[in-house]
Write a protein that holds these residues in place. Sequence first.
Motif, PDB file in Angstrom:
ATOM      1  N   VAL A 107      -0.435  -9.186   0.030  1.00 18.94           N
ATOM      2  CA  VAL A 107       0.220  -9.900   1.129  1.00 18.94           C
ATOM      3  C   VAL A 107      -0.322  -9.419   2.475  1.00 18.94           C
ATOM      4  O   VAL A 107      -0.544 -10.214   3.397  1.00 18.94           O
ATOM      5  N   ALA A 108      -0.572  -8.122   2.589  1.00 15.31           N
ATOM      6  CA  ALA A 108      -1.098  -7.588   3.853  1.00 15.31           C
ATOM      7  C   ALA A 108      -2.458  -8.197   4.178  1.00 15.31           C
ATOM      8  O   ALA A 108      -2.717  -8.586   5.328  1.00 15.31           O
ATOM      9  N   ILE A 109      -3.315  -8.297   3.183  1.00 17.03           N
ATOM     10  CA  ILE A 109      -4.644  -8.882   3.415  1.00 17.03           C
ATOM     11  C   ILE A 109      -4.526 -10.337   3.837  1.00 17.03           C
ATOM     12  O   ILE A 109      -5.188 -10.789   4.784  1.00 17.03           O
ATOM     13  N   ALA A 110      -3.674 -11.090   3.141  1.00  7.88           N
ATOM     14  CA  ALA A 110      -3.517 -12.509   3.480  1.00  7.88           C
ATOM     15  C   ALA A 110      -2.992 -12.688   4.900  1.00  7.88           C
ATOM     16  O   ALA A 110      -3.465 -13.543   5.660  1.00  7.88           O
ATOM     17  N   LEU A 111      -2.009 -11.865   5.288  1.00  9.84           N
ATOM     18  CA  LEU A 111      -1.451 -11.971   6.640  1.00  9.84           C
ATOM     19  C   LEU A 111      -2.457 -11.537   7.701  1.00  9.84           C
ATOM     20  O   LEU A 111      -2.574 -12.168   8.768  1.00  9.84           O
ATOM     21  N   MET A 112      -3.196 -10.466   7.435  1.00  8.01           N
ATOM     22  CA  MET A 112      -4.196 -10.016   8.400  1.00  8.01           C
ATOM     23  C   MET A 112      -5.272 -11.072   8.620  1.00  8.01           C
ATOM     24  O   MET A 112      -5.703 -11.316   9.754  1.00  8.01           O
ATOM     25  N   ALA A 113      -5.707 -11.692   7.535  1.00  8.55           N
ATOM     26  CA  ALA A 113      -6.714 -12.740   7.664  1.00  8.55           C
ATOM     27  C   ALA A 113      -6.178 -13.917   8.475  1.00  8.55           C
ATOM     28  O   ALA A 113      -6.884 -14.501   9.294  1.00  8.55           O
ATOM     29  N   SER A 114      -4.903 -14.261   8.264  1.00  4.67           N
ATOM     30  CA  SER A 114      -4.299 -15.381   8.991  1.00  4.67           C
ATOM     31  C   SER A 114      -4.131 -15.066  10.467  1.00  4.67           C
ATOM     32  O   SER A 114      -4.268 -15.949  11.325  1.00  4.67           O
ATOM     33  N   LEU A 115      -3.819 -13.800  10.781  1.00  8.68           N
ATOM     34  CA  LEU A 115      -3.591 -13.390  12.168  1.00  8.68           C
ATOM     35  C   LEU A 115      -4.861 -12.880  12.854  1.00  8.68           C
ATOM     36  O   LEU A 115      -4.808 -12.410  13.989  1.00  8.68           O
ATOM     37  N   LYS A 116      -5.996 -12.956  12.171  1.00  9.04           N
ATOM     38  CA  LYS A 116      -7.290 -12.526  12.709  1.00  9.04           C
ATOM     39  C   LYS A 116      -7.280 -11.056  13.127  1.00  9.04           C
ATOM     40  O   LYS A 116      -7.813 -10.680  14.165  1.00  9.04           O
ATOM     41  N   CYS A 117      -6.637 -10.235  12.308  1.00  6.35           N
ATOM     42  CA  CYS A 117      -6.647  -8.793  12.569  1.00  6.35           C
ATOM     43  C   CYS A 117      -7.022  -8.049  11.290  1.00  6.35           C
ATOM     44  O   CYS A 117      -6.418  -7.031  10.943  1.00  6.35           O
ATOM     45  N   LEU A 118      -8.015  -8.586  10.598  1.00  7.68           N
ATOM     46  CA  LEU A 118      -8.456  -7.972   9.343  1.00  7.68           C
ATOM     47  C   LEU A 118      -9.066  -6.601   9.618  1.00  7.68           C
ATOM     48  O   LEU A 118      -9.986  -6.458  10.429  1.00  7.68           O
ATOM     49  N   HIS A 119      -8.527  -5.587   8.954  1.00  5.75           N
ATOM     50  CA  HIS A 119      -8.951  -4.199   9.156  1.00  5.75           C
ATOM     51  C   HIS A 119      -8.862  -3.510   7.796  1.00  5.75           C
ATOM     52  O   HIS A 119      -7.755  -3.207   7.322  1.00  5.75           O
ATOM     53  N   PRO A 120      -9.973  -3.249   7.120  1.00  3.82           N
ATOM     54  CA  PRO A 120      -9.938  -2.712   5.754  1.00  3.82           C
ATOM     55  C   PRO A 120      -9.044  -1.481   5.568  1.00  3.82           C
ATOM     56  O   PRO A 120      -8.300  -1.413   4.577  1.00  3.82           O
ATOM     57  N   PRO A 121      -9.061  -0.501   6.477  1.00  3.42           N
ATOM     58  CA  PRO A 121      -8.174   0.652   6.263  1.00  3.42           C
ATOM     59  C   PRO A 121      -6.688   0.302   6.242  1.00  3.42           C
ATOM     60  O   PRO A 121      -5.876   1.090   5.749  1.00  3.42           O
ATOM     61  N   SER A 122      -6.331  -0.871   6.761  1.00  2.08           N
ATOM     62  CA  SER A 122      -4.921  -1.264   6.735  1.00  2.08           C
ATOM     63  C   SER A 122      -4.428  -1.467   5.313  1.00  2.08           C
ATOM     64  O   SER A 122      -3.226  -1.333   5.041  1.00  2.08           O
ATOM     65  N   GLY A 123      -5.331  -1.803   4.401  1.00  2.00           N
ATOM     66  CA  GLY A 123      -4.927  -1.878   2.992  1.00  2.00           C
ATOM     67  C   GLY A 123      -4.413  -0.544   2.506  1.00  2.00           C
ATOM     68  O   GLY A 123      -3.445  -0.473   1.734  1.00  2.00           O
ATOM     69  N   ALA A 124      -5.038   0.539   2.975  1.00  2.00           N
ATOM     70  CA  ALA A 124      -4.567   1.888   2.614  1.00  2.00           C
ATOM     71  C   ALA A 124      -3.243   2.200   3.284  1.00  2.00           C
ATOM     72  O   ALA A 124      -2.416   2.952   2.731  1.00  2.00           O
ATOM     73  N   VAL A 125      -3.000   1.638   4.480  1.00  2.00           N
ATOM     74  CA  VAL A 125      -1.701   1.827   5.145  1.00  2.00           C
ATOM     75  C   VAL A 125      -0.590   1.214   4.295  1.00  2.00           C
ATOM     76  O   VAL A 125       0.480   1.819   4.115  1.00  2.00           O
ATOM     77  N   ALA A 126      -0.841   0.007   3.777  1.00  2.36           N
ATOM     78  CA  ALA A 126       0.166  -0.653   2.927  1.00  2.36           C
ATOM     79  C   ALA A 126       0.457   0.179   1.684  1.00  2.36           C
ATOM     80  O   ALA A 126       1.628   0.342   1.281  1.00  2.36           O
ATOM     81  N   LEU A 127      -0.595   0.732   1.068  1.00  2.00           N
ATOM     82  CA  LEU A 127      -0.394   1.550  -0.127  1.00  2.00           C
ATOM     83  C   LEU A 127       0.296   2.866   0.214  1.00  2.00           C
ATOM     84  O   LEU A 127       1.099   3.381  -0.574  1.00  2.00           O
ATOM     85  N   THR A 128      -0.005   3.436   1.385  1.00  2.00           N
ATOM     86  CA  THR A 128       0.658   4.674   1.797  1.00  2.00           C
ATOM     87  C   THR A 128       2.155   4.474   1.944  1.00  2.00           C
ATOM     88  O   THR A 128       2.960   5.339   1.569  1.00  2.00           O
ATOM     89  N   ALA A 129       2.555   3.303   2.456  1.00  2.00           N
ATOM     90  CA  ALA A 129       3.985   3.022   2.587  1.00  2.00           C
ATOM     91  C   ALA A 129       4.672   2.978   1.233  1.00  2.00           C
ATOM     92  O   ALA A 129       5.856   3.339   1.108  1.00  2.00           O
ATOM     93  N   VAL A 130       3.921   2.551   0.198  1.00  2.00           N
ATOM     94  CA  VAL A 130       4.509   2.429  -1.143  1.00  2.00           C
ATOM     95  C   VAL A 130       4.404   3.742  -1.913  1.00  2.00           C
ATOM     96  O   VAL A 130       5.360   4.183  -2.572  1.00  2.00           O
ATOM     97  N   LEU A 131       3.238   4.381  -1.839  1.00  2.00           N
ATOM     98  CA  LEU A 131       2.956   5.535  -2.693  1.00  2.00           C
ATOM     99  C   LEU A 131       3.110   6.875  -1.972  1.00  2.00           C
ATOM    100  O   LEU A 131       2.820   7.920  -2.541  1.00  2.00           O
ATOM    101  N   GLY A 132       3.581   6.845  -0.728  1.00  2.00           N
ATOM    102  CA  GLY A 132       3.646   8.070   0.067  1.00  2.00           C
ATOM    103  C   GLY A 132       4.745   9.031  -0.320  1.00  2.00           C
ATOM    104  O   GLY A 132       4.824  10.139   0.243  1.00  2.00           O
ATOM    105  N   GLY A 133       5.630   8.648  -1.223  1.00  2.00           N
ATOM    106  CA  GLY A 133       6.685   9.555  -1.659  1.00  2.00           C
ATOM    107  C   GLY A 133       7.912   9.507  -0.765  1.00  2.00           C
ATOM    108  O   GLY A 133       8.014   8.693   0.159  1.00  2.00           O
ATOM    109  N   SER A 134       8.839  10.398  -1.036  1.00  2.00           N
ATOM    110  CA  SER A 134      10.133  10.360  -0.358  1.00  2.00           C
ATOM    111  C   SER A 134      10.009  10.604   1.143  1.00  2.00           C
ATOM    112  O   SER A 134      10.783  10.055   1.936  1.00  2.00           O
ATOM    113  N   ALA A 135       9.045  11.426   1.571  1.00  2.00           N
ATOM    114  CA  ALA A 135       8.888  11.701   2.999  1.00  2.00           C
ATOM    115  C   ALA A 135       8.588  10.427   3.779  1.00  2.00           C
ATOM    116  O   ALA A 135       9.069  10.229   4.904  1.00  2.00           O
TER     117      ALA A 135
END
Length: 389
Positions: A107-135
């Motif tokens: 979803v992040a990739i699709a939205l970034m492409a639509s908003l013209k703010c495609l940034h590959p490291p942002s995919g890692a930001v999305a995963l960090t929010a999910v896999l970053g643990g309780s902190a």
Amino acid sequence: MPFRLRDLIPEIGHISLQERTRSGIGALIGILVTGLVSRAAVGDGSALPILIAPMGASSVLLFAVPASPLAQPWSILGGNLVAGLVGVTAVLLIPNVYVAAAVAAGVAIALMASLKCLHPPSGAVALTAVLGGSAIHDLGYGFVLWPVLANSILLLATALVFNNLTGRTYPHRPTRAAPDRGTADPTPAARLGLSASDLAAALKDYGQVLDVSPADLAAIFRRAQVHAYRPGRGPATCAEIMSKDVIGIGPDAPMKEALELMRGHHVKMLPVTDEGARVLGVVTQTDLLDKTTWGARGPRLGLRQRIRVSLRGLRAPHGVVADIMTRAVKAVRPETSIAEVVLRMTEAGLHHLPVVDGDGRLAGVVSQTDLVVALLAQATEDPPSPAPA
């Protein structure tokens, strides 16, 4: 076609040692500044994350390929914000961590492409929010503001300063197009070779995202045309065709003097030089027409231009050449090829270019007339190509 091991290695153009060194030092400074400032903001004892891993990937783009559309300010800020919001939302709505991670990235990739703010490291930001643990999970949507937005702003600010101080233009701006003449004719550069519509149609047919803007792609094509140019026996450099007995003017000369010199010598541009013959700018007929008010005694500084000069903070306007001259001079060197001069003139819509030596001193002026005569001479001297059998 059979598979070859070398197909796994991407074809990347030559990267000079200077560019490799500059990229590495830039990333080092960017991450160091981001980390130190973030730690100073939250303190060592804080439970907040100080620096997130995706910033390392962002530093590759911002310092190694700052001309990429994926490395521009809106790309990193918009992309990381979108990815952070999507990642946190996925954690809150989807119990399964792997499904949440997959949905967040897609979803992040699709939205970034639509908003013209495609940034590959942002995919890692999305995963960090999910896999970053309780902190990370405990922060909720606060994760988007800290550390994502804070880290992004600090890294971007460092990239802005570092890239511009080391000779890069960032944010990247494509080559400035020739000014619009207000007519139906295309610019001179667009009348030959590929047109903007040709390039747009080709990119649409290609149908994939390229890590280069259409404007830069067109500029690269024009540069390739220049390098494909092979001078024959005709003149090849500015030194061979430029006017050396040049009429110049000082910055403190009255505007009326500039007008009289242009009229007396039948020229449309005067280089403005200091006492050491170093080029400070140029004054043209257009400057005299657009930046002055005309009266019985000739040109005088208009109110609008007086305000502009005052706001620039240079000095109080005095109605002299320095108040109306063009300071951003696109000078060339005596050894510059005439093909390169043609490219610069057509891209910027210029009619004259000052020629300067290694110390920035005026050596001559090359005009469109000089180029026409030189290219005509070369065309008549070059032997015709043999007819096909």
